[in-house]
Motif scaffolding. Sequence first.
Motif, PDB file in Angstrom:
ATOM      1  N   ARG A   1       0.383  -1.061   0.092  1.00  0.00           N
ATOM      2  CA  ARG A   1       0.128  -0.003   0.034  1.00  0.00           C
ATOM      3  C   ARG A   1       0.884   1.561   0.550  1.00  0.00           C
ATOM      4  O   ARG A   1       0.039   2.163  -0.455  1.00  0.00           O
ATOM      5  N   THR A   2       2.007   1.444   0.163  1.00  0.00           N
ATOM      6  CA  THR A   2       2.875   2.698   0.580  1.00  0.00           C
ATOM      7  C   THR A   2       4.006   2.180  -0.542  1.00  0.00           C
ATOM      8  O   THR A   2       3.819   1.592  -0.701  1.00  0.00           O
ATOM      9  N   ASP A   3       4.209   3.345  -1.094  1.00  0.00           N
ATOM     10  CA  ASP A   3       5.672   4.052  -2.211  1.00  0.00           C
ATOM     11  C   ASP A   3       7.021   3.296  -1.022  1.00  0.00           C
ATOM     12  O   ASP A   3       7.464   2.260  -2.504  1.00  0.00           O
ATOM     13  N   TYR A   4       7.031   3.072  -0.490  1.00  0.00           N
ATOM     14  CA  TYR A   4       8.050   2.693   0.694  1.00  0.00           C
ATOM     15  C   TYR A   4       8.303   0.868   0.340  1.00  0.00           C
ATOM     16  O   TYR A   4       9.561   0.287  -0.232  1.00  0.00           O
ATOM     17  N   ALA A   5       7.567   0.360   0.819  1.00  0.00           N
ATOM     18  CA  ALA A   5       7.531  -0.980   0.509  1.00  0.00           C
ATOM     19  C   ALA A   5       7.365  -1.544  -0.647  1.00  0.00           C
ATOM     20  O   ALA A   5       7.615  -2.670  -1.539  1.00  0.00           O
ATOM     21  N   ARG A   6       6.506  -0.797  -2.056  1.00  0.00           N
ATOM     22  CA  ARG A   6       6.668  -0.718  -2.818  1.00  0.00           C
ATOM     23  C   ARG A   6       8.554  -0.915  -3.694  1.00  0.00           C
ATOM     24  O   ARG A   6       8.387  -2.521  -4.670  1.00  0.00           O
ATOM     25  N   ASN A   7       8.382  -0.098  -3.774  1.00  0.00           N
ATOM     26  CA  ASN A   7       9.979  -0.039  -3.908  1.00  0.00           C
ATOM     27  C   ASN A   7      10.693  -0.791  -3.124  1.00  0.00           C
ATOM     28  O   ASN A   7      12.276  -1.835  -4.020  1.00  0.00           O
ATOM     29  N   LEU A   8      10.810  -1.748  -2.194  1.00  0.00           N
ATOM     30  CA  LEU A   8      11.852  -2.764  -1.596  1.00  0.00           C
ATOM     31  C   LEU A   8      11.155  -3.662  -2.466  1.00  0.00           C
ATOM     32  O   LEU A   8      12.580  -4.457  -2.309  1.00  0.00           O
ATOM     33  N   LEU A   9      10.588  -4.218  -2.372  1.00  0.00           N
ATOM     34  CA  LEU A   9       9.887  -5.427  -3.083  1.00  0.00           C
ATOM     35  C   LEU A   9      10.485  -5.434  -4.767  1.00  0.00           C
ATOM     36  O   LEU A   9      10.940  -6.713  -4.676  1.00  0.00           O
TER      37      LEU A   9
ATOM     38  N   ARG B   1      41.823  -0.933  -9.952  1.00  0.00           N
ATOM     39  CA  ARG B   1      41.870  -1.797 -11.426  1.00  0.00           C
ATOM     40  C   ARG B   1      41.317  -3.509 -10.457  1.00  0.00           C
ATOM     41  O   ARG B   1      41.019  -3.984 -11.914  1.00  0.00           O
ATOM     42  N   VAL B   2      41.343  -3.710  -9.960  1.00  0.00           N
ATOM     43  CA  VAL B   2      41.339  -5.125  -9.155  1.00  0.00           C
ATOM     44  C   VAL B   2      40.574  -5.529  -7.712  1.00  0.00           C
ATOM     45  O   VAL B   2      41.299  -4.536  -7.230  1.00  0.00           O
ATOM     46  N   VAL B   3      39.653  -5.739  -8.477  1.00  0.00           N
ATOM     47  CA  VAL B   3      38.400  -5.082  -6.761  1.00  0.00           C
ATOM     48  C   VAL B   3      38.144  -7.291  -6.138  1.00  0.00           C
ATOM     49  O   VAL B   3      37.748  -7.588  -7.316  1.00  0.00           O
ATOM     50  N   VAL B   4      37.833  -7.253  -5.485  1.00  0.00           N
ATOM     51  CA  VAL B   4      38.059  -8.241  -4.468  1.00  0.00           C
ATOM     52  C   VAL B   4      36.748  -7.983  -3.958  1.00  0.00           C
ATOM     53  O   VAL B   4      36.753  -7.103  -2.459  1.00  0.00           O
ATOM     54  N   CYS B   5      35.086  -8.391  -4.138  1.00  0.00           N
ATOM     55  CA  CYS B   5      34.525  -8.509  -3.018  1.00  0.00           C
ATOM     56  C   CYS B   5      33.782  -9.798  -2.389  1.00  0.00           C
ATOM     57  O   CYS B   5      33.443  -9.954  -3.179  1.00  0.00           O
ATOM     58  N   ASP B   6      33.884  -9.800  -1.316  1.00  0.00           N
ATOM     59  CA  ASP B   6      33.511 -11.186  -0.357  1.00  0.00           C
ATOM     60  C   ASP B   6      32.924 -10.936   0.127  1.00  0.00           C
ATOM     61  O   ASP B   6      31.966 -10.173   1.528  1.00  0.00           O
ATOM     62  N   GLU B   7      31.449 -11.608  -0.307  1.00  0.00           N
ATOM     63  CA  GLU B   7      29.830 -10.888   0.432  1.00  0.00           C
ATOM     64  C   GLU B   7      30.099  -9.119   0.638  1.00  0.00           C
ATOM     65  O   GLU B   7      29.635  -8.776   1.975  1.00  0.00           O
ATOM     66  N   ALA B   8      30.414  -8.444  -0.355  1.00  0.00           N
ATOM     67  CA  ALA B   8      30.525  -7.529  -0.289  1.00  0.00           C
ATOM     68  C   ALA B   8      28.734  -7.059   0.181  1.00  0.00           C
ATOM     69  O   ALA B   8      29.084  -5.494   0.767  1.00  0.00           O
ATOM     70  N   VAL B   9      27.640  -7.224  -0.351  1.00  0.00           N
ATOM     71  CA  VAL B   9      26.497  -6.673  -0.325  1.00  0.00           C
ATOM     72  C   VAL B   9      24.929  -7.843   0.633  1.00  0.00           C
ATOM     73  O   VAL B   9      24.159  -7.882   0.856  1.00  0.00           O
ATOM     74  N   SER B  10      26.329  -8.517   1.539  1.00  0.00           N
ATOM     75  CA  SER B  10      25.369  -9.410   1.945  1.00  0.00           C
ATOM     76  C   SER B  10      24.044  -8.876   3.381  1.00  0.00           C
ATOM     77  O   SER B  10      23.245  -8.764   3.510  1.00  0.00           O
ATOM     78  N   ALA B  11      24.930  -7.760   4.107  1.00  0.00           N
ATOM     79  CA  ALA B  11      24.817  -7.149   5.631  1.00  0.00           C
ATOM     80  C   ALA B  11      23.523  -6.173   4.853  1.00  0.00           C
ATOM     81  O   ALA B  11      23.174  -5.148   5.490  1.00  0.00           O
ATOM     82  N   LEU B  12      23.483  -6.055   3.629  1.00  0.00           N
ATOM     83  CA  LEU B  12      23.213  -4.362   3.244  1.00  0.00           C
ATOM     84  C   LEU B  12      21.250  -4.521   2.330  1.00  0.00           C
ATOM     85  O   LEU B  12      20.984  -6.252   2.148  1.00  0.00           O
ATOM     86  N   ASP B  13      20.733  -3.908   3.295  1.00  0.00           N
ATOM     87  CA  ASP B  13      19.018  -4.178   2.386  1.00  0.00           C
ATOM     88  C   ASP B  13      18.991  -3.627   1.112  1.00  0.00           C
ATOM     89  O   ASP B  13      19.623  -3.538   0.684  1.00  0.00           O
ATOM     90  N   VAL B  14      18.001  -4.349   0.394  1.00  0.00           N
ATOM     91  CA  VAL B  14      17.877  -4.293  -0.766  1.00  0.00           C
ATOM     92  C   VAL B  14      17.828  -2.757  -1.434  1.00  0.00           C
ATOM     93  O   VAL B  14      18.177  -3.088  -2.898  1.00  0.00           O
ATOM     94  N   SER B  15      17.161  -1.462  -1.299  1.00  0.00           N
ATOM     95  CA  SER B  15      17.073  -0.973  -2.081  1.00  0.00           C
ATOM     96  C   SER B  15      18.696  -0.875  -2.301  1.00  0.00           C
ATOM     97  O   SER B  15      19.197  -0.304  -3.407  1.00  0.00           O
TER      98      SER B  15
END
Length: 613
Positions: free
Chosen positions: A261-269, A466-480
């Motif tokens: 019902r809210t834009d916020y919840a819709r954007n999360l999904l 020039r070379v980056v290793v991302c080890d679970e770099a986004v695992s703790a982030l919320d979806v947006s």
Amino acid sequence: MFRRTPAEPPVTLTSPSPVLAIEDLRIDFQTRDGSVPAVRGVSLQVLPGETLGVVGESGSGKSQTFMAVMGLLAPNGRASGSVRFEGREILGAPKRELNRVRGAGMGMIFQDPLTALTPHLKIGDQLGEPLRRGRGLSAADARAEALRWLERVRIPDAARRLDQYPHELSGGMRQRVMIAGAMACAPRLLIADEPTTALDVTVQAEILDLMEELTRESGTGLVLITHDMGVVARLADRVCVMKDGAYVEAGQAAEVFARPRTDYARNLLEAAPRLDRADRGGRPAPVPVAPDAPLAVEAKDVKVWFPVRRGLFGRRADLRAVDGVSLEIRQGETLGVVGESGCGKSTLSRAVLRLIPRTAGAVTLLGRDIPEADREALRAARRDLQIVFQDPLASLDPRMPVGDSIAEPLGVFQPHLDRRAREAAVRAIMDRVGLSGDLINRYPHELSGGQNQRVGIARAMILKPRVVVCDEAVSALDVSIRAQIIDLLIDLQREFGMAMMFISHDLAVVREISHRVMVLYMGRVVEEAPADRIFTDARHPYTRTLIASALIPDPGVERTRPRLRLHGEPPSPLDPDAALRFLPGRRGETPPYRPQLLEAGPGHRVAEFDSQA
């Protein structure tokens, strides 16, 4: 039931009696920047046997609400309102009274297992203590029960883990230890704060089944705090959406997912990636890489073995963390690396970046094979090599403001910059990763888990490597924010042509960001293919199990789809035949046989396996 927007009155429950009732909870923190409101008038109830999903962006107050319930707010936090557990007021109760409630009454799975586990106590002692206090078990019975729970959460070689310390376990294993400890006492209320963040998809599926079983059989009320919409779709009966310390939407899970019902919840999904579709909804996609683009990383037959002695005078054995892995990453390309916790993903990345010594094999970075002894050349090369670590709190200096931590690489590699220029660069990169400049003088413990993860990303990206290793770099982030960071990484890759090794257990994220995907099992590659092909035409049974176990953020789909399960217990990493789980006919050979990678199509390699195993 909920303190919502002024237009919606709270819903009241008549029966049964709630196991947890919160009324008008408010939490404020005193900081150097003044008083900061974290929770603003939250009211909710949790019934016995019910699962309540609490979702919202990082810093919205989800964790702090339930830290107050457990009586674990930081010293600078102040809470008011009412928190009743089984009808008894516990907000502000003395520590002795709370200790009688915590454990068998209320249990909590904390967001950060490394800081929640006691570093100088062995795993068996940490699991055994609440069993002795909460359930009155003897020391021997508590150890046996602890072993049973480690096996239930699928920790390989569980008996040996009882005598290890937290730092000797991988991030996913520490998370499973936390889950085992919280569930072993069969609490009447279980608060799970990001319980599956560090878990691979197969273990996540089994942990969620355990939680569902606990609520169904023992009537435990479960609060599921998470940014993972797939976890909520899988378990939650009701969902609360939280923003800026207050609830903005609440309802039955199916209703909230189908008709927010809210834009916020819709954007999360809409921001939640879905493994069942390749559509990115208009967001940027990885730029195709030319087949003849220069190689940024090349590894040949890399092995990292750790000598392990069983017991004080036990026989020495080799733990083959990485056992003969070869890979190539071209400039502008992202190689996704997936596999279960302990399969060697993080160890491989550290061996590639020369952060740990290799047992065997060769690694070439940016066309240079830097000798082990040439430390000065390696130090100079580090400007172009960066890593985003899995555990931000363990990798950030707790005594330094986050702005200083982000600026530290500039002080090493760009010492000519004055203080004003460094601060401008820090504020610019903080803005790009979604961090407010107002946080520049905060310390890591004053930030949420997701905010600390963004600090780690900002620190790695500030030099434009020039070379980056991302080890679970986004695992703790919320979806947006996760969607923003993925888009940011793709934009930076397009701008600078950097190569990325992207390690994650979130297969939907890996599909969004990767050009190619490599699947590891017990330190060896079992399948490698272009990203779209591996998710639509996986051949190896292990890869197919991973994909089938990934969660879909849609209750209607997630709760009806078939699942694949691997039979039997996971082998011990000390077993030289561990890699032969899918090729059992070659066990016992001397020297141990290693499954070969066979061509299954253009750029698609699959390890040998027995289809009947």
